[in-house]
Write a protein that holds these residues in place. Sequence first.
Motif, PDB file in Angstrom:
ATOM      1  N   GLN A 142       0.744  -1.024  -0.513  1.00  0.00           N
ATOM      2  CA  GLN A 142       0.023   0.127  -0.105  1.00  0.00           C
ATOM      3  C   GLN A 142       0.638   1.375   0.135  1.00  0.00           C
ATOM      4  N   PRO A 143       0.481   2.361  -1.052  1.00  0.00           N
ATOM      5  CA  PRO A 143       1.343   3.500  -1.154  1.00  0.00           C
ATOM      6  C   PRO A 143       0.756   4.178  -0.162  1.00  0.00           C
ATOM      7  N   ALA A 144       1.750   5.111   0.272  1.00  0.00           N
ATOM      8  CA  ALA A 144       0.832   6.145   1.071  1.00  0.00           C
ATOM      9  C   ALA A 144      -0.728   7.449   1.045  1.00  0.00           C
ATOM     10  N   GLU A 145      -0.820   7.236   2.181  1.00  0.00           N
ATOM     11  CA  GLU A 145      -2.340   7.563   1.922  1.00  0.00           C
ATOM     12  C   GLU A 145      -2.462   8.954   0.684  1.00  0.00           C
ATOM     13  N   THR A 146      -1.422   9.906   0.667  1.00  0.00           N
ATOM     14  CA  THR A 146      -1.533  10.247  -0.240  1.00  0.00           C
ATOM     15  C   THR A 146      -1.114  10.383  -1.521  1.00  0.00           C
ATOM     16  N   ASP A 147      -0.205   9.533  -1.571  1.00  0.00           N
ATOM     17  CA  ASP A 147       0.434   9.214  -2.746  1.00  0.00           C
ATOM     18  C   ASP A 147      -0.901   7.803  -3.311  1.00  0.00           C
ATOM     19  N   ASP A 148      -1.387   8.805  -4.721  1.00  0.00           N
ATOM     20  CA  ASP A 148      -2.163   7.569  -5.571  1.00  0.00           C
ATOM     21  C   ASP A 148      -2.381   6.738  -6.164  1.00  0.00           C
ATOM     22  N   ALA A 149      -1.072   6.507  -5.890  1.00  0.00           N
ATOM     23  CA  ALA A 149      -0.149   5.026  -7.072  1.00  0.00           C
ATOM     24  C   ALA A 149      -1.560   4.503  -7.824  1.00  0.00           C
ATOM     25  N   PHE A 150      -2.307   3.330  -6.738  1.00  0.00           N
ATOM     26  CA  PHE A 150      -2.903   2.364  -7.138  1.00  0.00           C
ATOM     27  C   PHE A 150      -3.954   3.124  -7.796  1.00  0.00           C
ATOM     28  N   ALA A 151      -4.352   4.483  -8.300  1.00  0.00           N
ATOM     29  CA  ALA A 151      -5.136   4.556  -9.743  1.00  0.00           C
ATOM     30  C   ALA A 151      -4.201   4.334 -10.792  1.00  0.00           C
ATOM     31  N   LYS A 152      -3.084   3.552 -11.340  1.00  0.00           N
ATOM     32  CA  LYS A 152      -2.371   3.673 -12.562  1.00  0.00           C
ATOM     33  C   LYS A 152      -2.761   1.592 -12.760  1.00  0.00           C
ATOM     34  N   ASN A 153      -3.588   1.228 -13.672  1.00  0.00           N
ATOM     35  CA  ASN A 153      -3.691  -0.027 -13.731  1.00  0.00           C
ATOM     36  C   ASN A 153      -2.598  -0.319 -14.433  1.00  0.00           C
ATOM     37  N   SER A 154      -1.405   0.080 -15.027  1.00  0.00           N
ATOM     38  CA  SER A 154       0.019  -0.599 -14.803  1.00  0.00           C
ATOM     39  C   SER A 154       0.468  -0.915 -13.474  1.00  0.00           C
ATOM     40  N   HIS A 155       0.341  -0.515 -12.721  1.00  0.00           N
ATOM     41  CA  HIS A 155       1.536  -0.619 -11.790  1.00  0.00           C
ATOM     42  C   HIS A 155      -0.067  -1.615 -10.854  1.00  0.00           C
ATOM     43  N   LEU A 156      -1.195  -1.730 -10.539  1.00  0.00           N
ATOM     44  CA  LEU A 156      -1.978  -3.105 -10.356  1.00  0.00           C
ATOM     45  C   LEU A 156      -1.030  -3.663 -10.464  1.00  0.00           C
ATOM     46  N   LEU A 157      -0.517  -3.820 -12.232  1.00  0.00           N
ATOM     47  CA  LEU A 157      -0.865  -5.443 -13.032  1.00  0.00           C
ATOM     48  C   LEU A 157       0.532  -5.601 -12.471  1.00  0.00           C
ATOM     49  N   ASP A 158       1.562  -4.727 -12.610  1.00  0.00           N
ATOM     50  CA  ASP A 158       2.832  -5.414 -12.133  1.00  0.00           C
ATOM     51  C   ASP A 158       2.796  -6.034 -10.392  1.00  0.00           C
ATOM     52  N   LEU A 159       1.803  -5.100  -9.719  1.00  0.00           N
ATOM     53  CA  LEU A 159       1.689  -5.714  -8.349  1.00  0.00           C
ATOM     54  C   LEU A 159       0.827  -7.770  -8.656  1.00  0.00           C
ATOM     55  N   ALA A 160       0.361  -7.652  -9.666  1.00  0.00           N
ATOM     56  CA  ALA A 160       0.096  -9.184  -9.955  1.00  0.00           C
ATOM     57  C   ALA A 160       0.243 -10.005 -10.255  1.00  0.00           C
ATOM     58  N   GLY A 161       2.482  -9.142 -10.693  1.00  0.00           N
ATOM     59  CA  GLY A 161       2.985 -10.119 -10.324  1.00  0.00           C
ATOM     60  C   GLY A 161       3.681 -11.358  -9.628  1.00  0.00           C
ATOM     61  N   LYS A 162       3.428 -10.719  -8.428  1.00  0.00           N
ATOM     62  CA  LYS A 162       3.668 -11.007  -7.258  1.00  0.00           C
ATOM     63  C   LYS A 162       2.791 -12.424  -6.453  1.00  0.00           C
ATOM     64  N   VAL A 163       1.751 -12.907  -7.920  1.00  0.00           N
ATOM     65  CA  VAL A 163       0.996 -13.447  -7.096  1.00  0.00           C
ATOM     66  C   VAL A 163       1.125 -14.534  -8.500  1.00  0.00           C
ATOM     67  N   ASP A 164       1.249 -15.985  -8.185  1.00  0.00           N
ATOM     68  CA  ASP A 164       1.625 -17.014  -8.860  1.00  0.00           C
ATOM     69  C   ASP A 164       0.356 -16.942  -9.770  1.00  0.00           C
ATOM     70  N   GLY A 165       0.710 -16.510 -11.222  1.00  0.00           N
ATOM     71  CA  GLY A 165      -0.181 -17.087 -12.242  1.00  0.00           C
ATOM     72  C   GLY A 165      -1.413 -16.549 -12.375  1.00  0.00           C
ATOM     73  N   LEU A 166      -1.642 -14.823 -11.703  1.00  0.00           N
ATOM     74  CA  LEU A 166      -2.810 -14.037 -12.293  1.00  0.00           C
ATOM     75  C   LEU A 166      -2.416 -12.625 -13.001  1.00  0.00           C
ATOM     76  N   GLU A 167      -1.648 -13.295 -13.318  1.00  0.00           N
ATOM     77  CA  GLU A 167      -0.963 -11.549 -14.114  1.00  0.00           C
ATOM     78  C   GLU A 167      -1.244 -11.886 -15.333  1.00  0.00           C
ATOM     79  N   SER A 168      -0.967 -13.217 -16.158  1.00  0.00           N
ATOM     80  CA  SER A 168      -1.536 -13.854 -17.257  1.00  0.00           C
ATOM     81  C   SER A 168      -2.797 -14.845 -17.532  1.00  0.00           C
TER      82      SER A 168
END
Length: 290
Positions: A172-198
């Motif tokens: 989770q980013p800092a509350e004032t950092d809206d990093a989760f607004a970027k789908n590309s970042h959310l997809l990058d984080l999906a890479g940490k879950v086996d098989g999810l990104e693909s």
Amino acid sequence: MGVSEKNREEKRSARERLQQERAADRTREKRRRTLVVSAAVVGVLGLVAVVGLVVANVGKDKADSAGGPVSAPSGLTGKDDLAIPVGATDAPSTLTVWEDFRCPACAQFENGFRSTIQELEKAGELKVEYHLATIIDGNMGGTGSLRAANAAACAQDAGQFAPYHDVLYQNQPAETDDAFAKNSHLLDLAGKVDGLESAPGFRECVDGGKHDDWVNKSAEAFRTGGFSGTPTVLLNGESVFPKKGNENITPDSLKKWVREANKGKKAGSTTPSAPSSIPVESTPAGTPPA
């Protein structure tokens, strides 16, 4: 009155006006910044930490509550199909959690109690029903709460909600950092879950905001449900965060409360059905079938 005395009087009046203006400025700034109420004393792993219940700013949360069908993720339960279940469906106790992926207090709860909740789930003693809210988008601006909730709903379609949910809170980013607004970042984080990104359809689901309307429907249910903030945590319908009665919540106290509630009851063993490949369309209550 002499000239010097008059000058002193004018200077004194000017100082008083300046002090009044500064006091007014401080009052306005305090009012503007009052978004988080520090109200929870939580024992985590033997440590007492002060965490904040993030209060819903109903006037600023612009989630669309208009009628019409919404694209709901697979495998939902509860009223209006708004709960994402984790754990044995026949577990004797239910933990209901309302949370926002941008909410710092939610991350403190999840990261502090994760191993305890997973232990109770694996033992068949507890199932969890997750409900998603978007109040930080309303309080702080941005769309990270909505975007992250949609991505988590997409992960539910792929049968990977629980691990992806955990990854989001662990990153989770800092509350004032809206990093989760970027789908590309959310997809990058999906890479940490086996098989999810693909997983088939996952990327398109995230990029297309497939479940945005369902998330907005969940957010509306939170706003109109009489809840004071996130996280809202209920054990068998009773509030247990930040405390149950006069007892603060800790990993040990949560285990105790669950086992007291389960006394004489059989542990659950039935796991939720695998999500279907095509999410169902749900309609608001009272909407006639087509």
